[in-house]
Write a protein that holds these residues in place. Structure first.
Motif, mmCIF file in Angstrom:
data_model
loop_
_atom_site.group_PDB
_atom_site.id
_atom_site.type_symbol
_atom_site.label_atom_id
_atom_site.label_comp_id
_atom_site.label_asym_id
_atom_site.label_seq_id
_atom_site.Cartn_x
_atom_site.Cartn_y
_atom_site.Cartn_z
ATOM 1 N N TYR A 29 12.884 17.555 58.627
ATOM 2 C CA TYR A 29 11.991 16.574 58.011
ATOM 3 C C TYR A 29 12.753 15.298 57.676
ATOM 4 O O TYR A 29 12.235 14.204 57.811
ATOM 5 C CB TYR A 29 11.381 17.159 56.736
ATOM 6 N N SER A 30 13.997 15.472 57.233
ATOM 7 C CA SER A 30 14.803 14.306 56.894
ATOM 8 C C SER A 30 16.283 14.647 56.982
ATOM 9 O O SER A 30 16.671 15.818 56.981
ATOM 10 C CB SER A 30 14.478 13.810 55.477
ATOM 11 N N HIS A 32 19.955 13.272 55.131
ATOM 12 C CA HIS A 32 20.533 12.477 54.060
ATOM 13 C C HIS A 32 22.026 12.358 54.321
ATOM 14 O O HIS A 32 22.675 13.341 54.673
ATOM 15 C CB HIS A 32 20.329 13.163 52.700
ATOM 16 N N THR A 90 20.588 18.184 55.464
ATOM 17 C CA THR A 90 19.358 18.266 56.234
ATOM 18 C C THR A 90 18.265 18.970 55.448
ATOM 19 O O THR A 90 18.503 19.935 54.721
ATOM 20 C CB THR A 90 19.587 19.019 57.554
ATOM 21 N N GLU A 91 17.067 18.439 55.597
ATOM 22 C CA GLU A 91 15.879 18.991 54.949
ATOM 23 C C GLU A 91 15.008 19.533 56.079
ATOM 24 O O GLU A 91 14.583 18.788 56.955
ATOM 25 C CB GLU A 91 15.161 17.891 54.179
ATOM 26 N N ASN A 95 10.040 23.720 54.967
ATOM 27 C CA ASN A 95 10.389 24.129 53.612
ATOM 28 C C ASN A 95 9.617 23.333 52.585
ATOM 29 O O ASN A 95 9.326 22.160 52.788
ATOM 30 C CB ASN A 95 11.887 23.907 53.358
ATOM 31 N N ASN A 98 12.593 19.555 48.438
ATOM 32 C CA ASN A 98 13.619 18.857 49.202
ATOM 33 C C ASN A 98 14.975 19.531 49.076
ATOM 34 O O ASN A 98 15.962 18.916 48.731
ATOM 35 C CB ASN A 98 13.691 17.389 48.787
ATOM 36 N N LEU A 100 18.335 20.691 50.351
ATOM 37 C CA LEU A 100 19.217 20.206 51.392
ATOM 38 C C LEU A 100 20.270 21.249 51.734
ATOM 39 O O LEU A 100 20.784 21.945 50.862
ATOM 40 C CB LEU A 100 19.931 18.934 50.951
ATOM 41 N N TYR B 48 17.381 25.787 42.779
ATOM 42 C CA TYR B 48 16.584 24.560 42.752
ATOM 43 C C TYR B 48 15.415 24.769 41.796
ATOM 44 O O TYR B 48 14.709 25.764 41.898
ATOM 45 C CB TYR B 48 16.128 24.268 44.177
ATOM 46 N N ARG B 102 9.479 15.975 48.928
ATOM 47 C CA ARG B 102 9.967 15.843 50.287
ATOM 48 C C ARG B 102 10.576 14.466 50.507
ATOM 49 O O ARG B 102 10.018 13.457 50.119
ATOM 50 C CB ARG B 102 8.847 16.079 51.297
ATOM 51 N N GLN B 106 18.694 12.722 46.288
ATOM 52 C CA GLN B 106 19.271 13.506 45.205
ATOM 53 C C GLN B 106 20.479 12.760 44.649
ATOM 54 O O GLN B 106 21.320 12.289 45.405
ATOM 55 C CB GLN B 106 19.708 14.884 45.717
#
Lengths: 112, 117
Positions: A29-30, A32, A90-91, A95, A98, A100, B48, B102, B106
């Motif tokens: 999805y993303s 970072h 990575t996301e 899931n 968020n 990672l 989390y 999403r 962070q």
């Protein structure tokens, strides 16, 4: 599963360019990107969302190829301050939230 | 604005002792993460929270580890009893946690360096 970063380490002279790659086996999805200096916390650089966009921040930019599940970080005309360890996080697409998963890191050393 | 605050910054303890690490997330952030960093295993997500509720604790290594978030501004990670292999840097991070969180950035705290002798 942890994304794979390459190279594991790179040494540059000031002014040279570098590319750091991050590859995942799962749909993302993303992505970072963070930089961590010795003894300090990871510092956020940029985030790329699915869609194949490319982002830039001064002389540091990144791309995200959603289909290949890969991202690359580009450091142009490196400066001494760029030294540190670079991590991709990575996301995963399916899931919630968020969370990672971080790669093993790429150690970058810039010499005068 | 204050970032993520962690305490203590350094902790040295003996095997078998209880260790409590503390974290204050950025004000207004609804998601909180505990990570552990070692040379061997890198940066690992332990647990989390979202809106003070644990969402995923699959990264918690074993029953000796526990984490709580009694309110939006405070979280603890406890190790009881501690073992030498728990020696690591423990980071807390927070994110806004909006709309499921999403794609959010962070922000990491300075970390707690734990050494178990």
């Amino acid at each position: 599963q942890q994304p794979v970063q390459s190279p594991q380490a790179v040494i540059l002279r000031e002014g040279e360019d570098a590319v750091i790659n991050c590859s995942s086996s799962k749909a993302l999805y993303s992505v970072h990107w963070y930089r961590q200096k010795h003894g300090e916390a990871p510092v956020f650089l940029m985030i790329l969302l699915k869609g194949g966009e490319q982002k830039g921040h001064e002389k540091i930019s990144a791309s995200f190829n959603e289909k290949k599940q890969q991202s690359s970080l580009y450091l142009t005309a490196s400066q001494l301050s760029y030294s540190g360890t670079y991590f991709c996080g990575t996301e995963i697409s399916n899931n919630a939230g968020n969370m990672l998963t971080f790669g093993g890191g790429t150690r970058l050393m810039v010499k005068p | 604005d204050a970032g993520v605050i962690q305490s203590p910054r350094h902790e040295v303890t003996e095997m078998g002792q209880e260790v409590t690490l503390r974290c204050k997330p950025i004000s207004g952030h609804n998601s909180l993460f505990w990570y552990r960093q070692t040379m061997m295993r890198g940066l690992e997500l332990l647990i989390y929270f979202n809106n003070n509720v644990p969402i995923d604790d699959s990264g918690m290594p074993e029953d000796r580890f526990s984490a709580k978030m009694p309110n939006a501004s405070f979280s603890t990670l406890k190790i009881q009893p501690s073992e030498p292999r728990d020696s690591a840097v423990y980071f807390c991070a927070s994110s806004p946690g909006l709309a499921g969180g999403r794609g959010e950035t962070q922000y990491f705290g300075p970390g707690t360096r734990l050494l178990v002798l």
